[in-house]
Design a protein around this motif. Sequence first.
Motif, PDB file in Angstrom:
ATOM      1  N   TYR A 391       0.822  -1.206   0.000  1.00  0.00           N
ATOM      2  CA  TYR A 391       0.000   0.000   0.000  1.00  0.00           C
ATOM      3  C   TYR A 391       0.861   1.264   0.000  1.00  0.00           C
ATOM      4  O   TYR A 391       1.929   1.322   0.583  1.00  0.00           O
ATOM      5  CB  TYR A 391      -0.962   0.020   1.195  1.00  0.00           C
ATOM      6  N   PHE A 392       0.347   2.276  -0.739  1.00  0.00           N
ATOM      7  CA  PHE A 392       0.905   3.620  -0.728  1.00  0.00           C
ATOM      8  C   PHE A 392       0.317   4.383   0.464  1.00  0.00           C
ATOM      9  O   PHE A 392      -0.883   4.280   0.743  1.00  0.00           O
ATOM     10  CB  PHE A 392       0.524   4.385  -1.993  1.00  0.00           C
ATOM     11  N   SER A 393       1.145   5.156   1.147  1.00  0.00           N
ATOM     12  CA  SER A 393       0.652   6.031   2.204  1.00  0.00           C
ATOM     13  C   SER A 393       1.621   7.193   2.369  1.00  0.00           C
ATOM     14  O   SER A 393       2.741   7.163   1.835  1.00  0.00           O
ATOM     15  CB  SER A 393       0.466   5.277   3.528  1.00  0.00           C
ATOM     16  N   GLU A 394       1.193   8.213   3.103  1.00  0.00           N
ATOM     17  CA  GLU A 394       1.987   9.416   3.273  1.00  0.00           C
ATOM     18  C   GLU A 394       1.883   9.915   4.713  1.00  0.00           C
ATOM     19  O   GLU A 394       0.916   9.604   5.416  1.00  0.00           O
ATOM     20  CB  GLU A 394       1.494  10.528   2.336  1.00  0.00           C
ATOM     21  N   LYS A 395       2.853  10.704   5.136  1.00  0.00           N
ATOM     22  CA  LYS A 395       2.807  11.398   6.421  1.00  0.00           C
ATOM     23  C   LYS A 395       2.609  12.882   6.140  1.00  0.00           C
ATOM     24  O   LYS A 395       3.419  13.507   5.442  1.00  0.00           O
ATOM     25  CB  LYS A 395       4.103  11.185   7.197  1.00  0.00           C
ATOM     26  N   LEU A 396       1.522  13.442   6.663  1.00  0.00           N
ATOM     27  CA  LEU A 396       1.227  14.856   6.459  1.00  0.00           C
ATOM     28  C   LEU A 396       1.833  15.691   7.582  1.00  0.00           C
ATOM     29  O   LEU A 396       1.725  15.337   8.763  1.00  0.00           O
ATOM     30  CB  LEU A 396      -0.283  15.081   6.412  1.00  0.00           C
ATOM     31  N   GLN A 397       2.460  16.805   7.201  1.00  0.00           N
ATOM     32  CA  GLN A 397       2.940  17.749   8.216  1.00  0.00           C
ATOM     33  C   GLN A 397       1.764  18.404   8.934  1.00  0.00           C
ATOM     34  O   GLN A 397       1.799  18.637  10.141  1.00  0.00           O
ATOM     35  CB  GLN A 397       3.802  18.835   7.561  1.00  0.00           C
ATOM     36  N   GLU A 437       3.452 -14.020  -9.470  1.00  0.00           N
ATOM     37  CA  GLU A 437       2.713 -13.627  -8.273  1.00  0.00           C
ATOM     38  C   GLU A 437       1.671 -12.581  -8.634  1.00  0.00           C
ATOM     39  O   GLU A 437       1.834 -11.842  -9.613  1.00  0.00           O
ATOM     40  CB  GLU A 437       3.644 -13.041  -7.208  1.00  0.00           C
ATOM     41  N   ASP A 438       0.612 -12.493  -7.838  1.00  0.00           N
ATOM     42  CA  ASP A 438      -0.324 -11.381  -7.933  1.00  0.00           C
ATOM     43  C   ASP A 438      -0.043 -10.407  -6.799  1.00  0.00           C
ATOM     44  O   ASP A 438       0.130 -10.825  -5.643  1.00  0.00           O
ATOM     45  CB  ASP A 438      -1.773 -11.873  -7.830  1.00  0.00           C
ATOM     46  N   TRP A 439       0.050  -9.135  -7.141  1.00  0.00           N
ATOM     47  CA  TRP A 439       0.237  -8.089  -6.138  1.00  0.00           C
ATOM     48  C   TRP A 439      -1.001  -7.200  -6.130  1.00  0.00           C
ATOM     49  O   TRP A 439      -1.441  -6.716  -7.181  1.00  0.00           O
ATOM     50  CB  TRP A 439       1.463  -7.232  -6.452  1.00  0.00           C
ATOM     51  N   ILE A 440      -1.559  -6.999  -4.943  1.00  0.00           N
ATOM     52  CA  ILE A 440      -2.626  -6.030  -4.739  1.00  0.00           C
ATOM     53  C   ILE A 440      -1.971  -4.766  -4.219  1.00  0.00           C
ATOM     54  O   ILE A 440      -1.289  -4.792  -3.197  1.00  0.00           O
ATOM     55  CB  ILE A 440      -3.671  -6.560  -3.758  1.00  0.00           C
ATOM     56  N   ILE A 441      -2.170  -3.667  -4.925  1.00  0.00           N
ATOM     57  CA  ILE A 441      -1.525  -2.403  -4.559  1.00  0.00           C
ATOM     58  C   ILE A 441      -2.628  -1.414  -4.210  1.00  0.00           C
ATOM     59  O   ILE A 441      -3.454  -1.059  -5.056  1.00  0.00           O
ATOM     60  CB  ILE A 441      -0.638  -1.885  -5.700  1.00  0.00           C
ATOM     61  N   GLU A 442      -2.643  -1.001  -2.967  1.00  0.00           N
ATOM     62  CA  GLU A 442      -3.702  -0.167  -2.416  1.00  0.00           C
ATOM     63  C   GLU A 442      -3.164   1.248  -2.210  1.00  0.00           C
ATOM     64  O   GLU A 442      -1.989   1.433  -1.910  1.00  0.00           O
ATOM     65  CB  GLU A 442      -4.132  -0.768  -1.081  1.00  0.00           C
ATOM     66  N   ASN A 443      -4.034   2.229  -2.372  1.00  0.00           N
ATOM     67  CA  ASN A 443      -3.641   3.626  -2.171  1.00  0.00           C
ATOM     68  C   ASN A 443      -4.394   4.198  -0.976  1.00  0.00           C
ATOM     69  O   ASN A 443      -5.610   4.394  -1.037  1.00  0.00           O
ATOM     70  CB  ASN A 443      -3.932   4.466  -3.423  1.00  0.00           C
ATOM     71  N   VAL A 448      -3.081  10.524  -6.435  1.00  0.00           N
ATOM     72  CA  VAL A 448      -2.771   9.407  -7.320  1.00  0.00           C
ATOM     73  C   VAL A 448      -1.288   9.083  -7.249  1.00  0.00           C
ATOM     74  O   VAL A 448      -0.443   9.979  -7.124  1.00  0.00           O
ATOM     75  CB  VAL A 448      -3.167   9.761  -8.765  1.00  0.00           C
ATOM     76  N   HIS A 449      -0.950   7.787  -7.331  1.00  0.00           N
ATOM     77  CA  HIS A 449       0.439   7.360  -7.435  1.00  0.00           C
ATOM     78  C   HIS A 449       0.605   6.478  -8.678  1.00  0.00           C
ATOM     79  O   HIS A 449      -0.337   5.804  -9.100  1.00  0.00           O
ATOM     80  CB  HIS A 449       0.874   6.598  -6.184  1.00  0.00           C
ATOM     81  N   GLY A 484     -11.868  10.518   1.134  1.00  0.00           N
ATOM     82  CA  GLY A 484     -12.103  10.307   2.555  1.00  0.00           C
ATOM     83  C   GLY A 484     -13.508   9.908   2.925  1.00  0.00           C
ATOM     84  O   GLY A 484     -13.737   9.327   3.991  1.00  0.00           O
ATOM     85  N   ASN A 485     -14.484  10.195   2.058  1.00  0.00           N
ATOM     86  CA  ASN A 485     -15.862   9.846   2.389  1.00  0.00           C
ATOM     87  C   ASN A 485     -16.209   8.410   2.019  1.00  0.00           C
ATOM     88  O   ASN A 485     -17.340   7.964   2.234  1.00  0.00           O
ATOM     89  CB  ASN A 485     -16.829  10.804   1.680  1.00  0.00           C
ATOM     90  N   LEU A 486     -15.255   7.670   1.446  1.00  0.00           N
ATOM     91  CA  LEU A 486     -15.508   6.286   1.060  1.00  0.00           C
ATOM     92  C   LEU A 486     -14.863   5.343   2.071  1.00  0.00           C
ATOM     93  O   LEU A 486     -13.773   5.600   2.573  1.00  0.00           O
ATOM     94  CB  LEU A 486     -14.947   6.013  -0.339  1.00  0.00           C
ATOM     95  N   PRO A 487     -15.522   4.216   2.370  1.00  0.00           N
ATOM     96  CA  PRO A 487     -15.004   3.320   3.414  1.00  0.00           C
ATOM     97  C   PRO A 487     -13.798   2.505   2.989  1.00  0.00           C
ATOM     98  O   PRO A 487     -12.989   2.116   3.827  1.00  0.00           O
ATOM     99  CB  PRO A 487     -16.199   2.405   3.712  1.00  0.00           C
ATOM    100  N   ASP A 488     -13.670   2.223   1.695  1.00  0.00           N
ATOM    101  CA  ASP A 488     -12.594   1.346   1.224  1.00  0.00           C
ATOM    102  C   ASP A 488     -11.518   2.142   0.509  1.00  0.00           C
ATOM    103  O   ASP A 488     -11.787   3.154  -0.147  1.00  0.00           O
ATOM    104  CB  ASP A 488     -13.156   0.284   0.271  1.00  0.00           C
ATOM    105  N   PHE A 489     -10.290   1.648   0.612  1.00  0.00           N
ATOM    106  CA  PHE A 489      -9.190   2.241  -0.131  1.00  0.00           C
ATOM    107  C   PHE A 489      -9.203   1.695  -1.561  1.00  0.00           C
ATOM    108  O   PHE A 489      -9.417   0.491  -1.771  1.00  0.00           O
ATOM    109  CB  PHE A 489      -7.853   1.900   0.519  1.00  0.00           C
ATOM    110  N   PRO A 490      -8.963   2.538  -2.572  1.00  0.00           N
ATOM    111  CA  PRO A 490      -8.875   2.031  -3.943  1.00  0.00           C
ATOM    112  C   PRO A 490      -7.656   1.126  -4.099  1.00  0.00           C
ATOM    113  O   PRO A 490      -6.625   1.318  -3.440  1.00  0.00           O
ATOM    114  CB  PRO A 490      -8.746   3.289  -4.790  1.00  0.00           C
TER     115      PRO A 490
END
Length: 560
Positions: A391-397, A437-443, A448-449, A484-490
């Motif tokens: 999964y992609f993620s970020e740290k916000l200042q 292999e199959d990779w599931i890549i979540e954001n 967008v990444h 942010g208003n959606l329950p699941d990550f794309p």
Amino acid sequence: MREPADLRSVNGVLDANLTIRNSKEPDGSLRYCYFDGKGNEAPTLRVSPGDRVVLHLKNELVDLEGTPSAHAAHAREAVTKSKDPCSSAIMSPIATNLHFHGLTIPPKCHQDEVLHTSIQPGDPPFTYEFQIPADESPGMYWYHPHIHGFAKTELLGGASGAIIVEGTERADKAVAGLAERVFVVRDQDLLYPDAPPSKKESAVPALLLDSDGDTVNTGTGGGRPAKDLSINFVPVPYPEYEPAVIEMKPGEKQLWRVLNASGLTYLNLTLLRDGSAQEVGLISLDGVPMNTNGGPADFVYWTTRLGVPPGSRVEFIVSGPAAGTTEMLVTRTVDTGPGGENDPNRALAVLKPVANASESRVKLDAKPQPLPRSNKQWLGDVAPVRVRKLYFSEKLQDPNNPASADEFYLTPEGETAQMFDMNAKTPNIVVKQGTVEDWIIENRSNEVHAFHIHQLHFLLMESGGGPVDEPYLRDTINVPYHQGNLPDFPAIRVRMDFRDPNIVGTFLYHCHLLDHEDKGMMGSIEVLPADSPRQASKNGLCTGTESDPCSNFNTPPPTK
């Protein structure tokens, strides 16, 4: 509009000198460029499957005042302690190396290794020597430096060039006999960041145009762009977007090969005639003909839009405008999310019909011998040995500012998110050659990444929780941003092909927005030999059980 000079293989060998240089412009902007032995800028390397490539790279970079230098102090100290470019791993504003994006060549020093290879100013020319695999797909690839922490600076400065593996007409006879054009789109810092907005109407039809001058991503088609664009080094700057000019014979059919060598900018290409989108014939994506899955020999996918993330390439058929008319190549807006940068509607080039337009330097063979059929099983028909989730993620200042990220992560499920460590002793993922292999890549971020992996191509299997019918290969792909208003990550699911013995070794996967990669959104993968006693790592593994977070993605592989 001029095309880059060509460096061609002779008798199965491309032997050439390349020098990388940089400069600081009067406006403070930084420029980086490759030059061949004759002084040509960013030459296109032209080879055939099976050819040997020998490139002698000389580093003539200078330490420019004001160059970003997050790692520079450590690097300058380290440079005095290491003399071996293959093992120094020195990442600094004046170091360089080469990555051959998309090619299936070994991740070894003097071939395509960027974790440890670092060439310094004052070093003798460093020789890259490798063989283009005999079964390498004909199409468009590219080369650029891959110095971690400084990749964005050098790419925005212009350090990139195209590679053409010849024989596209042998794979798809729909392009046989066509004239060929090579276009490299680059981005750079705005030439006129303080310019007032243009009073002219945009050349691109707008849906909901925002006011010019907005520097954040609007998702509406307008606003000041994050970066200017150029095409074959012809700048098309904000706010006027005065387009470059491409001359063509009236009605002439050509094969266009377009590389998005941007560090940060997404392209959404459309060809307009009187404001109406025209169809172009896509035949190849990321260097691989779209009929590689056994499709018809004259396959063409007709479309009015080509989405091209940073690092990606598209090859398509264009019919020139009729005499007395013009067409325009534009990039439409891309909504990169509230944390992303603004990529608005803008022109790139005008297609101008000229009866005596110069002949293209390259014309594809009109009567090509078809490429032999591959004896390798189509990737979509191969069952994966395991499924991983990353999964992609970020740290916000500032938690209230979605554009304030200062740390970026690409993490296997179950591990702690952290910035990529160039000095790590173990790879993030271990696999075995010969497997799939199959990779599931979540954001999990709000922008967008663009996921990219070195050394191989993959197949998109699922997107948005459901299967997709996309029977062609990529090496770079977008992962939509989280709202942010959606329950699941794309998320997307891709089938990763580790079958080629050329890719044994350690290499990288990362976001191809190079500011994100520089700030940690990257990981390393080791491909073990098939007979290695070591086992593949189990991090990020999905079991497919009802309680498993990846269970929604366990669609069986399709049958042919």
